[in-house]
Design an enzyme around this catalytic site. Structure first.
Site, PDB file in Angstrom:
ATOM      1  N   GLU A 106       0.838  -1.207   0.000  1.00 55.52           N
ATOM      2  CA  GLU A 106       0.000   0.000   0.000  1.00 55.52           C
ATOM      3  C   GLU A 106       0.871   1.254   0.000  1.00 55.52           C
ATOM      4  O   GLU A 106       0.544   2.250  -0.642  1.00 55.52           O
ATOM      5  CB  GLU A 106      -0.937  -0.016   1.218  1.00 55.52           C
ATOM      6  CG  GLU A 106      -1.967  -1.131   1.092  1.00 55.52           C
ATOM      7  CD  GLU A 106      -2.888  -1.220   2.292  1.00 55.52           C
ATOM      8  OE1 GLU A 106      -2.403  -1.622   3.362  1.00 55.52           O
ATOM      9  OE2 GLU A 106      -4.073  -0.896   2.153  1.00 55.52           O
ATOM     10  N   GLU A 126      -4.112  -9.418   3.091  1.00 56.25           N
ATOM     11  CA  GLU A 126      -4.895  -9.113   4.291  1.00 56.25           C
ATOM     12  C   GLU A 126      -6.087 -10.051   4.478  1.00 56.25           C
ATOM     13  O   GLU A 126      -6.430 -10.427   5.595  1.00 56.25           O
ATOM     14  CB  GLU A 126      -5.399  -7.660   4.248  1.00 56.25           C
ATOM     15  CG  GLU A 126      -4.324  -6.611   4.522  1.00 56.25           C
ATOM     16  CD  GLU A 126      -3.541  -6.179   3.285  1.00 56.25           C
ATOM     17  OE1 GLU A 126      -3.565  -6.913   2.266  1.00 56.25           O
ATOM     18  OE2 GLU A 126      -2.907  -5.114   3.345  1.00 56.25           O
TER      19      GLU A 126
HETATM   20  C1  3H9 Z   1      -1.632  -5.347   6.831  1.00 54.60           C
HETATM   21  O1  3H9 Z   1      -0.624  -5.039   6.230  1.00 54.60           O
HETATM   22  C2  3H9 Z   1      -2.757  -4.408   7.141  1.00 54.60           C
HETATM   23  C3  3H9 Z   1      -2.720  -3.154   6.331  1.00 54.60           C
HETATM   24  O2  3H9 Z   1      -3.409  -3.330   5.113  1.00 54.60           O
HETATM   25  C4  3H9 Z   1      -3.427  -2.058   7.036  1.00 54.60           C
HETATM   26  C5  3H9 Z   1      -2.922  -1.651   8.380  1.00 54.60           C
HETATM   27  C6  3H9 Z   1      -3.577  -0.431   8.921  1.00 54.60           C
HETATM   28  N1  3H9 Z   1       3.839  -8.579  11.396  1.00 54.60           N
HETATM   29  O3  3H9 Z   1       6.619 -16.293   8.447  1.00 54.60           O
HETATM   30  P1  3H9 Z   1       8.012 -16.265   8.922  1.00 54.60           P
HETATM   31  C7  3H9 Z   1       7.209 -12.404  11.831  1.00 54.60           C
HETATM   32  S1  3H9 Z   1      -1.822  -6.896   7.510  1.00 54.60           S
HETATM   33  C8  3H9 Z   1       4.511  -9.014  12.476  1.00 54.60           C
HETATM   34  O4  3H9 Z   1       8.457 -17.331   9.863  1.00 54.60           O
HETATM   35  P2  3H9 Z   1       8.920 -16.654   6.216  1.00 54.60           P
HETATM   36  C9  3H9 Z   1       6.798 -13.833  12.126  1.00 54.60           C
HETATM   37  O5  3H9 Z   1       5.871 -13.883  13.191  1.00 54.60           O
HETATM   38  C10 3H9 Z   1      -0.302  -7.693   7.192  1.00 54.60           C
HETATM   39  N2  3H9 Z   1       5.358 -10.047  12.439  1.00 54.60           N
HETATM   40  O6  3H9 Z   1       9.055 -16.132   7.715  1.00 54.60           O
HETATM   41  C11 3H9 Z   1       8.130 -14.454  12.461  1.00 54.60           C
HETATM   42  O7  3H9 Z   1       8.451 -14.080  13.772  1.00 54.60           O
HETATM   43  P3  3H9 Z   1       9.223 -15.090  14.729  1.00 54.60           P
HETATM   44  C12 3H9 Z   1      -0.283  -8.251   5.831  1.00 54.60           C
HETATM   45  C13 3H9 Z   1       5.514 -10.671  11.284  1.00 54.60           C
HETATM   46  O8  3H9 Z   1      10.173 -16.289   5.565  1.00 54.60           O
HETATM   47  C14 3H9 Z   1       9.103 -13.742  11.523  1.00 54.60           C
HETATM   48  O9  3H9 Z   1       8.464 -12.513  11.157  1.00 54.60           O
HETATM   49  N3  3H9 Z   1       0.883  -9.058   5.681  1.00 54.60           N
HETATM   50  C15 3H9 Z   1       4.836 -10.277  10.127  1.00 54.60           C
HETATM   51  O10 3H9 Z   1       8.471 -18.064   6.210  1.00 54.60           O
HETATM   52  C16 3H9 Z   1       9.427 -14.513  10.270  1.00 54.60           C
HETATM   53  O11 3H9 Z   1       8.206 -14.845   9.631  1.00 54.60           O
HETATM   54  C17 3H9 Z   1       0.873 -10.394   5.812  1.00 54.60           C
HETATM   55  O12 3H9 Z   1      -0.147 -11.007   6.031  1.00 54.60           O
HETATM   56  C18 3H9 Z   1       3.966  -9.172  10.222  1.00 54.60           C
HETATM   57  N4  3H9 Z   1       3.307  -8.708   9.150  1.00 54.60           N
HETATM   58  O13 3H9 Z   1       7.709 -15.847   5.591  1.00 54.60           O
HETATM   59  C19 3H9 Z   1       2.205 -11.105   5.666  1.00 54.60           C
HETATM   60  N5  3H9 Z   1       5.188 -11.109   9.102  1.00 54.60           N
HETATM   61  O14 3H9 Z   1      10.539 -15.356  14.064  1.00 54.60           O
HETATM   62  C20 3H9 Z   1       2.446 -12.032   6.801  1.00 54.60           C
HETATM   63  C21 3H9 Z   1       6.069 -11.982   9.619  1.00 54.60           C
HETATM   64  O15 3H9 Z   1       9.290 -14.374  16.022  1.00 54.60           O
HETATM   65  N6  3H9 Z   1       3.736 -12.656   6.755  1.00 54.60           N
HETATM   66  N7  3H9 Z   1       6.269 -11.726  10.924  1.00 54.60           N
HETATM   67  O16 3H9 Z   1       8.353 -16.318  14.775  1.00 54.60           O
HETATM   68  C22 3H9 Z   1       4.028 -13.680   5.920  1.00 54.60           C
HETATM   69  O17 3H9 Z   1       3.239 -14.071   5.098  1.00 54.60           O
HETATM   70  C23 3H9 Z   1       5.365 -14.339   6.065  1.00 54.60           C
HETATM   71  O18 3H9 Z   1       5.850 -14.042   7.336  1.00 54.60           O
HETATM   72  C24 3H9 Z   1       6.426 -13.912   5.005  1.00 54.60           C
HETATM   73  C25 3H9 Z   1       7.805 -14.482   5.417  1.00 54.60           C
HETATM   74  C26 3H9 Z   1       5.999 -14.472   3.661  1.00 54.60           C
HETATM   75  C27 3H9 Z   1       6.537 -12.417   4.946  1.00 54.60           C
END
Ligand code: 3H9
Length: 697
Positions: A106, A126
Site C-alpha cells: 500500500e 490481508e
Molecule cells: C496489513 O498489512 C494491514 C494493512 O493493510 C493495514 C494496516 C492499517 N507482522 O513467516 P516467517 C514475523 S496486515 C509481524 O516465519 P517466512 C513472524 O511472526 C499484514 N510479524 O518467515 C516471524 O516471527 P518469529 C499483511 C511478522 O520467511 C518472523 O516474522 N501481511 C509479520 O516463512 C518470520 O516470519 C501479511 O499477512 C507481520 N506482518 O515468511 C504477511 N510477518 O521469528 C504475513 C512476519 O518471532 N507474513 N512476521 O516467529 C508472511 O506471510 C510471512 O511471514 C512472510 C515471510 C511471507 C513475509
C-alpha cells in the site's frame, strides 16, 4: 536524528530511506515513525530531488506489524506516510526486493514509481488474516492496474510475480535480482534526467472508468465463496464492497469507507482467530532451548525407505524443495512401481497446468532409487516409511546403523508406534526421532516432529529448520499412541461410530461437520482414506467400519463405503445399502436408538477432540494449547477462521464446554470423563494461555 530501524543516505540528489528491521520489516511504530521523519526531512532538503524507499532486510516488507493489532496503532500512521510520498514534490520510488505484502504494498502504490527485482512478488494478503487492505490499497490499486487484477489480488490474497506486476502496470521497471539497488537507482537517475513527473498516479487514473459497466459481483462470487471456506464470509465481502467503492465513489470517500470496513473486520471473530493462527503456526515449531543456527547440520541429501504411497509422497516433498533423495525398497518391482507413481503424480500436475514439464523433469532428476540399504551411506537424513510393523521397523533401524555414518539423522514416519522403542535398537539414539507426514505427503502441510526421550536438541532444531525448508508446518510433539493428531482423531471417530450406531445417518454427521467448516465430514474422509485401515477380516465386526468392510465396501477405492460412488469418487451418493447394513448391525448389537439435535452431534464431535486435547496438554505431549490447534488447522481441515479446537473451546467458553462434557459423561459414561486439566482451569477461571499456571495437585 538517531535511528534504530532505518538508514538514510543521500547521494547525487537521491535519498535512499532503507528499512532495517529484519527479518521482514514489519511496519511497526518505530519503523513507521522513522520512515515518516526521513520523508519529512528530505521533503525540506533542497539537495534531495528523489526519495527511494528500500529495504536492507531479506524482503522489502511483510506489511503492517500484526502484533500491533491487539495493542492498537500509535505513532505515524501508514496513511500519513503514503500521503507524504504521494503528495511529495520530489520523485518518490519504492524499490522492492523479493516480497512486498499488505501495508508495504500500500505504501508502494502511493509512491510515484515502483521498481522491483525479477524474482519479486507483490501482494495484498490481508484477506488471509480476515482483513481488508486498510491503508488505501482498496482505493489506490484499482486506479493503478486493471480493475479485475486489483479485485482478484485483494480477494484471493495471492501475490503476483514481477512479470505480472510489470504487465499490469503495478510496477514501472523490473531489474535483475543481483543488482536491484544499482539498476533501481539508475532508473531513478534517468527519471530525474528526463524531468519525469512527480505524479500521484493512483488518484488520477482513469482505469476505473473502463470497468464501470461489468458485472463484478458475478466475477467475484466464485473467489469469494472459495475464500470464505478458509477465512469466513466477513473479510471477502468487506473486501469486495471496499474495492467496488473505487468504481463509483470519490477517492477520499472510498478511503473513509475502507477505514470503517477495516476496523469492523479486525474486530470480527474470524479475523481474531486467523491472527491467532498466524502466530500459533510460527510458535509451534519453536523449542524452549534452541541451538544457534550456525551450529546445525541441516540435511541436503535424504534417504527414504519404502516406495509406497507415503514413501513416494515424502520423496516428492524432498525433490520439490530441491533436495537430492534416494528411495529404497525391498524389491525392484515395488521400487519401479513407486517411482512410476511419482512420475504419474507429477504428470497430473503438468496436465492441470500447476507445474511446467521442465520443472517436472528437474524434480524427477533429484529422485534416485535402488534396493540396497548401503546406497544410503551418503545421506544426512533417512526417513523410514514402511508399513506399521514394530519388528520390521526395528530391523530396518538396526540395519541403518550398519549402513550410515553415525551422525546420520534417522527418522521414522510411523503414525502411531513408539518412537522410543524403535530408537532402542540404535547405538546413539539421540539422532532418532519421528517425522510424521500426513497423506498425501506432497500436499498436506502438517509435519509432526516427534521428540523421543533421547532425541537431542541439536537434532530437533536441525529438523525444525529442515521442515521450513521443505515447506511444512512443523509441530513438536512427544511420544504417545497416535501422537497428537491421530490420538484426537480416534476420539472424534469413536463418537462418529457411536452416533451412527444410535441411528444417526453418516451423511447427516458429514453435513453438520461440513457446515461447521471442515472441507469434508468424517464419514466421507474415512471413505477417502480407506475403511480397511486396521480392519481384520477374520474378526467379528465391532463398529460400522468393520461392517462395511465385511460387505466389501472399503471406501472410495471400491467405489462403495459409507457412500456409493456410481459416477466417480468426486460424486458421493447416499447409499441405501450401507445405511441398511449399519441399521441392522446396530439392531443386532442391541444399541439403543436415540434422536440427536444437530448441536449435540456437533458437540460430540468437537468436544471429543477438545477433551482429549486437554489430556495431551496435561501430559506434556505438546508445549502449548495452540500447538494442538496448528495440528488440526494444517493437518485435519479444521476451519482456519475458527482457530482450531482449543481456540474454539475457549471462544465457546470453557465453563460451558465443561458443562456439556459433564452432561455427556452422565448420559454416555466413561468416555466423557472431563479431562482433569479442563476441570481445574474452569475452577481457577484460567485462560488457555495461562494453562501452565494452574495449581499443582
Ligand atoms: C496489513 O498489512 C494491514 C494493512 O493493510 C493495514 C494496516 C492499517 N507482522 O513467516 P516467517 C514475523 S496486515 C509481524 O516465519 P517466512 C513472524 O511472526 C499484514 N510479524 O518467515 C516471524 O516471527 P518469529 C499483511 C511478522 O520467511 C518472523 O516474522 N501481511 C509479520 O516463512 C518470520 O516470519 C501479511 O499477512 C507481520 N506482518 O515468511 C504477511 N510477518 O521469528 C504475513 C512476519 O518471532 N507474513 N512476521 O516467529 C508472511 O506471510 C510471512 O511471514 C512472510 C515471510 C511471507 C513475509
Amino acid at each position: 536524528m538517531t535511528t534504530t530501524q532505518t538508514k538514510l543516505t543521500i547521494k547525487e540528489s537521491i535519498a535512499v530511506i532503507e528499512m532495517c528491521r529484519p527479518p521482514v520489516n514489519a511496519l511497526g511504530e518505530i519503523l513507521r515513525d522513522e520512515i515518516k521523519a526521513h520523508i519529512d526531512a528530505c521533503e525540506n532538503n533542497p539537495d534531495v530531488k528523489a526519495m527511494v524507499l528500500a529495504s536492507n532486510a531479506p524482503i522489502f516488507s511483510a506489511g503492517a506489524d500484526i502484533s500491533e493489532f491487539k495493542t492498537g496503532f500509535k505513532g505515524a500512521s501508514l496513511a500519513s506516510i503514503q500521503e507524504a510520498l504521494e503528495q511529495s514534490k520530489k520523485i518518490t520510488v519504492a524499490l522492492i526486493n523479493q516480497k512486498s505484502l499488505g501495508g508495504a504494498s500500500e505504501i508502494a502504490v502511493a509512491c510515484h514509481y515502483r521498481v522491483c527485482d525479477e524474482k519479486a512478488y507483490i501482494g495484498f494478503p490481508e484477506v488471509s488474516l480476515g482483513l481488508i487492505p486498510g491503508a488505501g490499497g482498496t482505493q489506490r490499486l484499482p486506479r493503478l492496474v486493471p480493475f479485475k487484477v486489483a479485485l482478484e489480488m485483494m480477494l484471493s490474497g495471492k501475490p503476483i510475480s514481477a512479470a505480472m506486476a510489470l504487465e499490469s502496470g503495478l510496477v514501472d521497471h523490473v531489474t535483475s535480482s543481483e543488482h536491484l539497488r544499482e539498476e533501481g537507482l539508475a532508473f531513478v537517475a534517468k527519471l530525474l534526467q528526463d524531468k519525469s513527473p512527480t505524479k500521484p498516479t493512483c488518484q488520477q487514473s482513469v482505469k476505473v472508468e473502463d470497468a464501470q459497466n461489468a458485472d463484478w459481483a458475478s466475477v467475484a462470487e466464485p473467489l469469494m465463496k472459495q475464500m470464505a471456506k478458509r477465512v469466513g464470509p466477513t473479510a471477502p465481502k468487506a473486501c469486495f464492497d471496499a474495492v467496488m467503492n473505487a468504481l463509483d465513489k470519490p477517492f477520499i470517500e472510498g478511503l473513509k469507507e475502507e477505514q470503517a470496513l477495516f476496523f469492523k473486520a479486525i474486530l470480527s471473530q474470524e479475523s481474531q482467530a486467523l491472527q491467532y493462527a498466524f502466530f500459533a503456526q510460527r510458535q509451534a515449531s519453536k523449542q524452549a532451548e534452541s541451538i544457534s543456527a550456525q551450529d546445525l547440520v541441516v540435511p541436503k541429501k535424504v534417504g527414504v525407505i519404502g516406495a509406497g504411497l507415503m514413501g513416494g509422497g515424502i520423496a516428492m516433498v524432498m525433490a520439490n524443495a530441491g533436495l537430492e533423495v534416494h528411495v529404497i525398497d525391498m524389491s525392484q518391482p515395488n521400487l519401479d512401481k513407486g517411482l512410476e507413481k511419482i512420475k504419474d503424480n507429477y504428470a497430473i500436475s503438468v496436465k492441470h497446468g500447476k507445474l511446467s514439464q521442465a520443472d517436472m523433469d528437474a524434480r524427477l532428476a533429484h529422485i534416485h532409487g535402488s534396493i540396497f540399504m548401503a546406497d544410503l551411506n551418503a545421506c544426512d537424513l533417512v526417513i523410514e516409511a514402511v508399513f506399521e510393523d514394530m519388528d520390521l521397523k526395528k530391523q530396518i533401524f538396526a540395519e541403518l546403523c550398519n549402513n550410515c555414518p553415525k551422525d546420520t539423522i534417522l527418522a521414522t514416519n510411523t503414525s502411531a508406534l513408539d518412537v522410543n522403542e524403535i530408537a532402542s535398537v540404535v547405538v546413539n539414539p539421540e539422532r532418532v526421532l519421528g517425522l510424521h507426514f500426513f497423506s498425501p505427503a506432497q500436499v498436506t502441510h502438517l509435519l509432526e516432529v516427534v521428540r523421543g526421550e533421547k532425541t537431542s536438541d541439536a537434532v530437533m532444531d536441525a529438523m525444525l529448520i529442515f521442515a521450513k525448508k521443505i515447506k511444512k508446518t512443523a509441530v513438536v510433539v512427544g511420544v504417545c499412541p497416535g501422537f497428537v493428531g491421530n490420538r484426537l482423531m480416534f476420539k472424534y471417530l469413536k463418537q462418529v461410530n457411536e452416533m451412527i450406531m444410535s441411528g444417526v445417518a453418516p451423511s447427516r454427521i458429514d453435513a453438520i461437520m461440513k457446515d461447521f467448516g471442515f472441507p469434508m465430514g468424517p464419514c466421507l474422509m474415512c471413505d477417502m482414506v480407506g475403511l480397511d485401515l486396521g480392519w481384520q477380516a477374520n474378526r467379528a465386526p465391532k463398529d460400522p467400519r468393520d461392517v462395511l468392510c465385511q460387505a466389501g465396501r472399503l471406501g472410495q477405492k471400491t467405489k462403495a463405503g459409507f457412500y456409493d460412488y456410481p459416477k466417480d469418487i468426486r460424486h458421493p451418493e447416499e447409499s441405501n445399502e450401507a445405511n441398511e447394513l449399519l441399521k441392522s448391525f446396530a439392531k443386532s448389537a442391541g444399541v439403543k436408538q436415540e434422536s440427536l439435535t444437530d448441536l449435540e452431534i456437533l458437540e460430540r464431535c468437537i468436544f471429543a477432540l477438545v477433551n482429549e486435547g486437554f489430556k495431551v496438554l496435561a501430559e506434556g505431549i505438546v508445549a502449548r494449547p495452540s500447538d494442538i490447534d496448528v495440528i488440526y488447522l494444517f493437518g485435519y481441515g479444521f476451519p482456519p477462521y475458527k482457530g482450531g479446537p482449543m481456540y474454539f473451546a475457549e471462544s465457546f467458553g470453557l465453563q460451558k464446554v465443561l458443562e456439556v462434557i459433564g452432561a455427556f459423561h452422565v448420559r454416555y459414561g466413561d468416555f466423557w470423563k472431563p479431562a482433569p486439566l479442563l476441570v481445574q482451569m474452569v475452577q481457577e477461571n484460567k485462560r488457555l494461555k495461562d494453562w501452565s499456571t494452574v495449581s499443582a495437585d
